[in-house]
Scaffold this motif. Sequence first.
Motif, PDB file in Angstrom:
ATOM      1  N   UNK A   1       0.814  -1.213   0.000  1.00 21.49           N
ATOM      2  CA  UNK A   1       0.000   0.000   0.000  1.00 21.49           C
ATOM      3  C   UNK A   1       0.859   1.279   0.000  1.00 21.49           C
ATOM      4  N   UNK A   2       1.983   1.255   0.713  1.00 23.69           N
ATOM      5  CA  UNK A   2       2.789   2.472   0.858  1.00 23.69           C
ATOM      6  C   UNK A   2       3.881   2.585  -0.216  1.00 23.69           C
ATOM      7  N   UNK A   3       3.831   1.716  -1.208  1.00 21.14           N
ATOM      8  CA  UNK A   3       4.693   1.806  -2.396  1.00 21.14           C
ATOM      9  C   UNK A   3       6.192   1.736  -2.068  1.00 21.14           C
ATOM     10  N   UNK A   4       6.539   0.900  -1.107  1.00 20.49           N
ATOM     11  CA  UNK A   4       7.956   0.712  -0.753  1.00 20.49           C
ATOM     12  C   UNK A   4       8.756   0.199  -1.942  1.00 20.49           C
TER      13      UNK A   4
ATOM     14  N   UNK B   1      -1.361   0.635  -5.512  1.00 17.86           N
ATOM     15  CA  UNK B   1      -1.334  -0.793  -5.176  1.00 17.86           C
ATOM     16  C   UNK B   1      -2.714  -1.416  -5.387  1.00 17.86           C
ATOM     17  N   UNK B   2      -2.739  -2.564  -6.059  1.00 16.74           N
ATOM     18  CA  UNK B   2      -3.999  -3.295  -6.268  1.00 16.74           C
ATOM     19  C   UNK B   2      -3.777  -4.703  -5.719  1.00 16.74           C
ATOM     20  N   UNK B   3      -4.380  -4.959  -4.575  1.00 17.88           N
ATOM     21  CA  UNK B   3      -4.080  -6.213  -3.869  1.00 17.88           C
ATOM     22  C   UNK B   3      -4.552  -7.463  -4.611  1.00 17.88           C
TER      23      UNK B   3
ATOM     24  N   UNK C   1       0.495  -8.656 -11.075  1.00 19.14           N
ATOM     25  CA  UNK C   1       1.791  -7.980 -11.069  1.00 19.14           C
ATOM     26  C   UNK C   1       2.200  -7.593  -9.654  1.00 19.14           C
ATOM     27  N   UNK C   2       1.270  -7.016  -8.902  1.00 16.88           N
ATOM     28  CA  UNK C   2       1.549  -6.571  -7.534  1.00 16.88           C
ATOM     29  C   UNK C   2       1.923  -7.764  -6.646  1.00 16.88           C
ATOM     30  N   UNK C   3       1.178  -8.857  -6.798  1.00 12.93           N
ATOM     31  CA  UNK C   3       1.444 -10.038  -5.974  1.00 12.93           C
ATOM     32  C   UNK C   3       2.726 -10.768  -6.386  1.00 12.93           C
ATOM     33  N   UNK C   4       2.995 -10.788  -7.686  1.00 14.86           N
ATOM     34  CA  UNK C   4       4.233 -11.433  -8.151  1.00 14.86           C
ATOM     35  C   UNK C   4       5.446 -10.649  -7.663  1.00 14.86           C
TER      36      UNK C   4
END
Length: 398
Positions: free
Chosen positions: A197-200, A234-236, A240-243
């Motif tokens: 969520x915080x784009x680390x 972020x899209x949970x 792509x986000x999860x990979x």
Amino acid sequence: MILQTNYHNMQVDHILRAYNQFLTKELTNRFVKHATVVKLLELLPAEFRKTEVGLSHQRRSIQLIQWGHGPIDIFLWSQMHGDEATGTMALFDLFNFLQCPEFKAVAMELEQACTLHVLPMINPDGAEMFSRRNAQKIDINRDYLQTVTPEGRLLKSIREQIKPAFGFNLHDQSTLWSVKKTGKPATLSFLAPAYNEVLDINETRRDAMLVIADIFEQLNPLLPQQIGLFDDEYEQRAFGDNFQAAGMSTILIEAGGLHGDEDKQQIRKYYFLSIFSGLMSIIRKSYLKNTLDVYQAIPKNNKEIFHLLLNNLVYEGAQISMGLCYEEEPIDYGQAVSQCYIVQDIGDLRHLGAYRVIEGNGMILHGEIDVYKPANFQLSHDGEIIISFKNGISQSKL
Ligand SMILES: [Zn+2]
């Protein structure tokens, strides 16, 4: 290092000029179907190792193609969204490129350095209907957590089995994305998706960003002001986000619009060059010499472009501009689309971009104008109708 960059640049130019040597001539538009993919896969020589790894909801075969014998595993998948075929076309051009005598040296370098794992057209049912969603009407790219789609389950499990270091997530975006402050279409967009969520930025995401920085430096001279950075919210539920979170450096490539290229036959070339530049960056490890500043300086995407901009019209006594965008609906069993023009804005729009600009020279606008509604009007000059729309459908040749 400078010498190598120059060499690489020359190579990208050279490859673009030689494109006809490896262009997959059977793919001529963005309405690619599964039957064509199957036929093309059958023609691949044995060095492309093929495995049927699953079936779509409507039981179309999904095949994994593996190529190369190198230690770096790289995963590429295309067309999770059935109406986004540019990545699939570019992947078949890649398969041809790897067999092309002219580029044998570079193919051998790739073959020894990496192993490619490729899933072309992961959503064949969607492609059949030219629809974003699969046959269950689900957006596969929002199905990572529940995985109720067979296609999503398959994509997830292949990554879990192979655990590649890098992944290329190949999409098309709306042609209405433009590059901020340019009024030009975002012909290509890139993103290293966020993993929280915080784009680390951890090492996995950083490596994806650096590969994109390398790709951008290669492609930017070919497409000046036409490459953008996609929104990194972020899209949970997205793959792509999860990979990225799972430790695979994931690179999103989006094909957008280009003047006069509705079928994406030029864009596919730049798209292929993006994949190629990314692969070379990874195997030569040149990304490790790049910096995050280059990635962060890629201009953002925004929506400051219309499909059609009509300037200098007279409506109810005032001089105005009107911006229109079309929405596409598949017709002819997913072999074509119809375009319904929607009035997007009206007023002073002269600073905005458009695929098509028509100077009205004081033409009079007749009809009812409703913003966000289908166009329903005529433009006339000296009593003669020049342009006409009925319920969003153009009645004249634009
Ligand atoms: Zn997509």
